[in-house]
Write a protein that holds these residues in place. Structure first.
Motif, PDB file in Angstrom:
ATOM      1  N   HIS A   1       6.368  12.322   1.682  1.00 57.25           N
ATOM      2  CA  HIS A   1       7.413  11.652   0.912  1.00 57.25           C
ATOM      3  C   HIS A   1       7.097  10.158   0.815  1.00 57.25           C
ATOM      4  O   HIS A   1       6.602   9.552   1.769  1.00 57.25           O
ATOM      5  CB  HIS A   1       8.770  11.847   1.585  1.00 57.25           C
ATOM      6  CG  HIS A   1       9.134  13.288   1.807  1.00 57.25           C
ATOM      7  ND1 HIS A   1       9.594  14.108   0.801  1.00 57.25           N
ATOM      8  CD2 HIS A   1       9.088  14.061   2.929  1.00 57.25           C
ATOM      9  CE1 HIS A   1       9.833  15.307   1.285  1.00 57.25           C
ATOM     10  NE2 HIS A   1       9.533  15.313   2.574  1.00 57.25           N
ATOM     11  N   VAL A   2       7.425   9.551  -0.334  1.00 57.41           N
ATOM     12  CA  VAL A   2       7.028   8.166  -0.583  1.00 57.41           C
ATOM     13  C   VAL A   2       8.208   7.342  -1.081  1.00 57.41           C
ATOM     14  O   VAL A   2       8.966   7.779  -1.954  1.00 57.41           O
ATOM     15  CB  VAL A   2       5.883   8.093  -1.625  1.00 57.41           C
ATOM     16  CG1 VAL A   2       5.591   6.645  -2.019  1.00 57.41           C
ATOM     17  CG2 VAL A   2       4.624   8.759  -1.068  1.00 57.41           C
ATOM     18  N   LEU A   3       8.340   6.146  -0.510  1.00 57.53           N
ATOM     19  CA  LEU A   3       9.188   5.103  -1.082  1.00 57.53           C
ATOM     20  C   LEU A   3       8.246   3.970  -1.461  1.00 57.53           C
ATOM     21  O   LEU A   3       7.645   3.338  -0.597  1.00 57.53           O
ATOM     22  CB  LEU A   3      10.239   4.620  -0.080  1.00 57.53           C
ATOM     23  CG  LEU A   3      11.344   3.703  -0.636  1.00 57.53           C
ATOM     24  CD1 LEU A   3      12.556   3.714   0.299  1.00 57.53           C
ATOM     25  CD2 LEU A   3      10.894   2.261  -0.813  1.00 57.53           C
ATOM     26  N   VAL A   4       8.103   3.722  -2.754  1.00 61.89           N
ATOM     27  CA  VAL A   4       7.160   2.713  -3.225  1.00 61.89           C
ATOM     28  C   VAL A   4       7.930   1.452  -3.605  1.00 61.89           C
ATOM     29  O   VAL A   4       8.993   1.512  -4.224  1.00 61.89           O
ATOM     30  CB  VAL A   4       6.331   3.232  -4.423  1.00 61.89           C
ATOM     31  CG1 VAL A   4       7.219   3.605  -5.595  1.00 61.89           C
ATOM     32  CG2 VAL A   4       5.277   2.213  -4.846  1.00 61.89           C
ATOM     33  N   GLU A   5       7.403   0.309  -3.189  1.00 61.10           N
ATOM     34  CA  GLU A   5       8.053  -0.957  -3.525  1.00 61.10           C
ATOM     35  C   GLU A   5       7.923  -1.219  -5.030  1.00 61.10           C
ATOM     36  O   GLU A   5       7.030  -0.722  -5.693  1.00 61.10           O
ATOM     37  CB  GLU A   5       7.436  -2.114  -2.732  1.00 61.10           C
ATOM     38  CG  GLU A   5       8.230  -2.509  -1.503  1.00 61.10           C
ATOM     39  CD  GLU A   5       9.684  -2.783  -1.817  1.00 61.10           C
ATOM     40  OE1 GLU A   5       9.990  -3.390  -2.869  1.00 61.10           O
ATOM     41  OE2 GLU A   5      10.537  -2.370  -1.026  1.00 61.10           O
ATOM     42  N   LYS A   6       8.822  -2.058  -5.535  1.00 64.27           N
ATOM     43  CA  LYS A   6       8.742  -2.430  -6.949  1.00 64.27           C
ATOM     44  C   LYS A   6       7.619  -3.462  -7.117  1.00 64.27           C
ATOM     45  O   LYS A   6       7.305  -4.188  -6.163  1.00 64.27           O
ATOM     46  CB  LYS A   6      10.092  -2.956  -7.450  1.00 64.27           C
ATOM     47  CG  LYS A   6      10.638  -4.183  -6.687  1.00 64.27           C
ATOM     48  CD  LYS A   6      10.041  -5.481  -7.192  1.00 64.27           C
ATOM     49  CE  LYS A   6      10.400  -6.647  -6.339  1.00 64.27           C
ATOM     50  NZ  LYS A   6       9.619  -7.853  -6.670  1.00 64.27           N
ATOM     51  N   PRO A   7       6.995  -3.541  -8.305  1.00 62.65           N
ATOM     52  CA  PRO A   7       7.164  -2.608  -9.413  1.00 62.65           C
ATOM     53  C   PRO A   7       6.568  -1.252  -9.064  1.00 62.65           C
ATOM     54  O   PRO A   7       5.560  -1.182  -8.355  1.00 62.65           O
ATOM     55  CB  PRO A   7       6.388  -3.275 -10.555  1.00 62.65           C
ATOM     56  CG  PRO A   7       5.313  -4.050  -9.859  1.00 62.65           C
ATOM     57  CD  PRO A   7       5.948  -4.551  -8.596  1.00 62.65           C
ATOM     58  N   MET A   8       7.163  -0.213  -9.570  1.00 59.22           N
ATOM     59  CA  MET A   8       6.705   1.140  -9.264  1.00 59.22           C
ATOM     60  C   MET A   8       5.230   1.321  -9.606  1.00 59.22           C
ATOM     61  O   MET A   8       4.464   1.931  -8.853  1.00 59.22           O
ATOM     62  CB  MET A   8       7.563   2.135 -10.045  1.00 59.22           C
ATOM     63  CG  MET A   8       7.226   3.585  -9.818  1.00 59.22           C
ATOM     64  SD  MET A   8       8.338   4.617 -10.802  1.00 59.22           S
ATOM     65  CE  MET A   8       7.644   6.245 -10.475  1.00 59.22           C
ATOM     66  N   ALA A   9       4.815   0.776 -10.739  1.00 54.29           N
ATOM     67  CA  ALA A   9       3.419   0.846 -11.181  1.00 54.29           C
ATOM     68  C   ALA A   9       3.202  -0.255 -12.208  1.00 54.29           C
ATOM     69  O   ALA A   9       4.146  -0.896 -12.665  1.00 54.29           O
ATOM     70  CB  ALA A   9       3.103   2.209 -11.779  1.00 54.29           C
ATOM     71  N   LEU A  10       1.949  -0.454 -12.575  1.00 52.03           N
ATOM     72  CA  LEU A  10       1.632  -1.484 -13.559  1.00 52.03           C
ATOM     73  C   LEU A  10       1.860  -1.014 -14.988  1.00 52.03           C
ATOM     74  O   LEU A  10       2.031  -1.831 -15.885  1.00 52.03           O
ATOM     75  CB  LEU A  10       0.174  -1.932 -13.399  1.00 52.03           C
ATOM     76  CG  LEU A  10      -0.216  -2.551 -12.054  1.00 52.03           C
ATOM     77  CD1 LEU A  10      -1.620  -3.120 -12.127  1.00 52.03           C
ATOM     78  CD2 LEU A  10       0.774  -3.628 -11.643  1.00 52.03           C
TER      79      LEU A  10
END
Length: 767
Positions: free
Chosen positions: A109-118
């Motif tokens: 499971h992942v919590l990705v910091e913002k920005p989610m992607a470029l």
């Protein structure tokens, strides 16, 4: 989404049993993770900090030891599903897509910091990977969970104050967030500037309020081949059949009134970006403004609570097998708007910015630039290292040397947050410390010239200042000679001269040796070390500028203009004295001349630099006072008092402040507060001598006494000055210098910037 029900992340049946505490890894242990994620995770009963990942081995070791984390590795590929259940991805944005997909495909499971992607396509690929693996993907847009944000959404949906008409959203300030590295300042790592940094939060809030079908009507920013420090945009939304326009502003280069203003039919709602609970309501007619807040909220809750809420949203979704509120797919709308902004980009043009170097036919936007003698390169540009490139002088020198096309810029940055202006340009930035031999060698490698602007700034800490200003200069000179650097332009100061001993300040005015003026004393030692290194190949040039002013200037612009508007600026026996001011573009012109000048004529020369004509302080501040419509205060004071104020500036009060009653009380509270006080307490328990030393230093056994401090806003800023006037004779003979921008024009541009940057209130500017 392969027909997966919207609330479910698992394809069939009940979710697998999750064993608590959840084993979580933090991947990317920069400033944000250290300040927010780690404290919250460490104090969460249902989470175990199982692993840390970071490429900085020293930081990694320090944090793993402090938090007792058993696994500390430098690459996430070294982690296995047998060691962790979930991960927080706080790496530079360029790594979010590949890092998240790798973890998601392994069932983590992942919590990705913002920005989610470029890019939107990358974010969609991340969501697809989560769907295929049946795991949770959340995004760190925690502000959407704040009570005030959710309350506004409720008010808009219920049309409590009628239909929404328009909205204004602003966020930003000079300086910005203190990142540990330059990752957020490099286009290849961050993808964009302030829009990609603050935009994911702001646009996520707007799409949460007004819907996911917004469109970009207009967008402008100040990027010049790099990433933007400043941007303005206009968005269009449809909410319940009503058209709503949103005007937004984001900045790392000006002080905005950071907050939200939502205009509805019967009232306007306002609150700041740091507000969590209260909204100010301004009725359209009649009643006075009043405050409202949602019910059942703890207004005294810690600032860690929003991050705890974000973690709980993620954890709850993992346990329940449902999508979190901050689900990856819910962030696609804001990322689409960011991508659309960049695709519709137009340029923000201001008088204090440079023309677009990418367009050879670009017309400079002011006469200041039209007068500039920088010419388009006719041969391959050489590489120049500019130390202190994030500072006021270093940034402007970098901008104008880059604009000339004659130089490739390598900018040395010590504090990443200072690099916002520089990041606008497609130039090389290097994070390095003048106190490090290896860093200095890395800085000068491959350079043809050096412009040395850096200086020690740990005010009140004389040893630290000496180590940078003097020691750092010596290391830089030695490394430059070894690297074959031929031209070395050293930025000194007229502060090396006795402020009252000479009526004329010229290149041969003796330097004083008064250690009470530590700035002038250390700058003099650095100057001597630079000149002593001159030989047949190494050519140093010393520039001694006067009082440098212009857009982004602090000492002679931001501070005194703010005081002037408030009626606190007092010219004490200095109104008729020469200001010795020099507009920063004129100083940059002198730097260019020192770089390009003939070696036989210029090597070893000292040039004192100021504007022509040399105005008095009364004329300088009088210009601003007249334009702002405020009086200019003058006063007399005993000579001894003036000299004491001059040689003991505000920063000399830092050390006494550290042992003040307030500091002692704060230290005691800090030791009692977890998690911040945990490590110091453990240290004192293990090393009793350290506790005795600390308590003795801060007198922590004394009883706490609170006295209300005097209001800083009421204190006068007493401005004093040296008596001597600068002579430009040697600057003209050795460099061929003359000031390109006259003071009146320069100060007009400076005032325009001061208004734009929020240094002076809008209503004070006569335009």
């Amino acid at each position: 989404m392969n027909n997966i029900p919207v609330n479910t992340i698992y394809r069939s049946g009940a979710p697998p049993q999750i064993k608590l505490p959840l084993r979580v890894a933090v991947i990317g242990c920069g400033s944000f993770a250290e300040q927010f994620h780690l404290p919250v995770l460490a104090g969460h009963d249902d989470i175990k900090l199982a692993a840390l990942v970071d490429r900085d081995s020293k930081r990694l070791s320090r944090l793993a030891t402090a938090y007792g984390v058993p696994i500390a590795v430098e690459d996430q590929s070294d982690l296995s599903v047998n060691q962790i259940d979930a991960a927080i991805l706080a790496t530079p944005p360029v790594h979010h897509r590949d890092g998240a997909i790798d973890l998601l495909q392994r069932g983590i499971h992942v919590l990705v910091e913002k920005p989610m992607a470029l890019h939107l396509a990358d974010a969609e690929a991340m969501c697809a990977a989560a769907d295929d693996s049946g795991v949770v993907l959340a995004v760190g847009v925690y502000k959407r969970l704040l009570p005030v944000i959710r309350f506004v959404k409720q008010l808009l949906q219920e049309q409590r104050f009628g239909k929404p008409l328009r909205c204004t959203a602003s966020w930003g300030g000079i300086g910005g967030y203190g990142s540990a590295t330059l990752a957020l300042m490099k286009k290849e790592l961050a993808g964009g500037g302030v829009l990609m940094d603050l935009g994911p939060h702001l646009l996520d809030i707007l799409t949460y309020w007004f819907g996911e079908d917004g469109r970009v009507l207009e967008y402008r920013d100040d990027a010049r081949g790099g990433i933007e420090a400043d941007c303005d945009g206009l968005l269009g939304f449809q909410l319940q059949g009503v058209s709503v326009e949103v005007d937004f502003h984001l900045s790392r280069a000006r002080n905005l009134d950071s907050g939200f203003r939502v205009e509805c039919e019967t009232a306007t709602l306002e609150f700041g970006v740091t507000e969590r609970f209260e909204i100010t309501v301004y009725p359209s007619v009649g009643a006075s403004p009043y405050l409202i807040r949602p019910t059942d909220v703890d207004t005294g809750a810690s600032w860690f609570e929003p991050f705890r809420a974000e973690i709980d949203d993620w954890l709850g979704a993992i346990v329940a097998g449902k999508r979190p509120e901050l689900d990856g797919r819910s962030c696609l709308a804001s990322l689409r708007l960011i991508e659309e902004c960049y695709s519709k980009r137009q340029s923000l043009d201001y008088p204090w910015l440079i023309p677009d170097h990418q367009s050879p036919s670009a017309t400079p936007v002011t006469a200041a630039h039209a007068a500039h003698s920088f010419v388009r390169a006719t041969k391959a540009p050489r590489r120049v290292l500019i130390t202190g490139a994030g500072g006021f002088i270093g940034s402007r020198a970098s901008e104008l040397l880059f604009a000339s096309g004659n130089w490739q810029i390598r900018g040395q940055i010590r504090r990443p947050a200072s690099a916002s202006r520089l990041a606008r340009l497609p130039i090389e930035m290097i994070q390095a410390d003048l106190r490090s031999e290896s860093d200095v060698a890395r800085m000068v490698d491959g350079c043809d010239a050096v412009v040395h602007c850096a200086v020690g700034t740990d005010y009140g800490q004389n040893r630290s200042i000496y180590e940078v200003t003097v020691g750092g200069t010596k290391r830089l000179v030695d490394a430059a000679k070894r690297a074959g650097v031929q031209r070395f332009v050293h930025l000194s100061s007229i502060g090396v001269n006795d402020p009252d001993a000479h009526s004329v300040i010229s290149h041969d005015t003796p330097m004083h040796s008064n250690k009470d003026d530590w700035y002038g004393y250390t700058k003099g030692l650095a100057e001597r070390a630079t000149l002593a290194a001159a030989d047949g190949r190494f050519c140093p040039v010393i520039l001694r500028p006067g009082c440098v002013y212009g857009p982004y200037g602090f000492t002679f612009v931001m501070n005194p203009l703010a005081a002037l508007v408030q009626g606190r600026l007092v010219l004490a026996d200095s109104s008729d004295l020469p200001s010795n001011t020099v507009y920063v573009d004129n100083l940059a012109h002198a730097i260019c001349l020192a770089l390009e000048g003939d070696e036989e004529r210029i090597c070893g020369e000292i040039a004192v630099i100021s504007d022509e004509p040399n105005w008095t302080w009364g004329q300088y501040f009088g210009f601003f006072a007249d334009a702002l419509g405020v009086p200019l205060r003058t006063a007399s004071a005993p000579t001894n008092d003036l000299r004491a104020k001059r040689i003991k500036p505000e920063h000399a009060k830092v050390l006494p402040a550290l042992v003040s009653a307030e500091a002692k009380q704060f230290a005691k509270r800090l030791l009692r507060t977890d998690p911040l006080g945990t490590l110091p307490r453990l240290t004192m328990e293990r090393f009793p001598a350290s506790e005795r030393w600390l308590r003795k230093l801060l007198k922590m056994d004394a009883p706490e006494i609170y006295r209300r401090p005097p209001s800083r806003a009421s204190r006068d800023m007493v401005f004093t000055s040296r008596k001597g006037a600068i002579s430009l004779e040697n600057a003209k003979q050795a460099l061929g210098y003359h000031s390109l921008v006259d003071p009146e024009q320069a100060m007009a541009v400076t005032l325009q910037w001061a208004y734009y940057a929020g240094v002076v209130p809008r209503e004070k500017v006569n335009r």
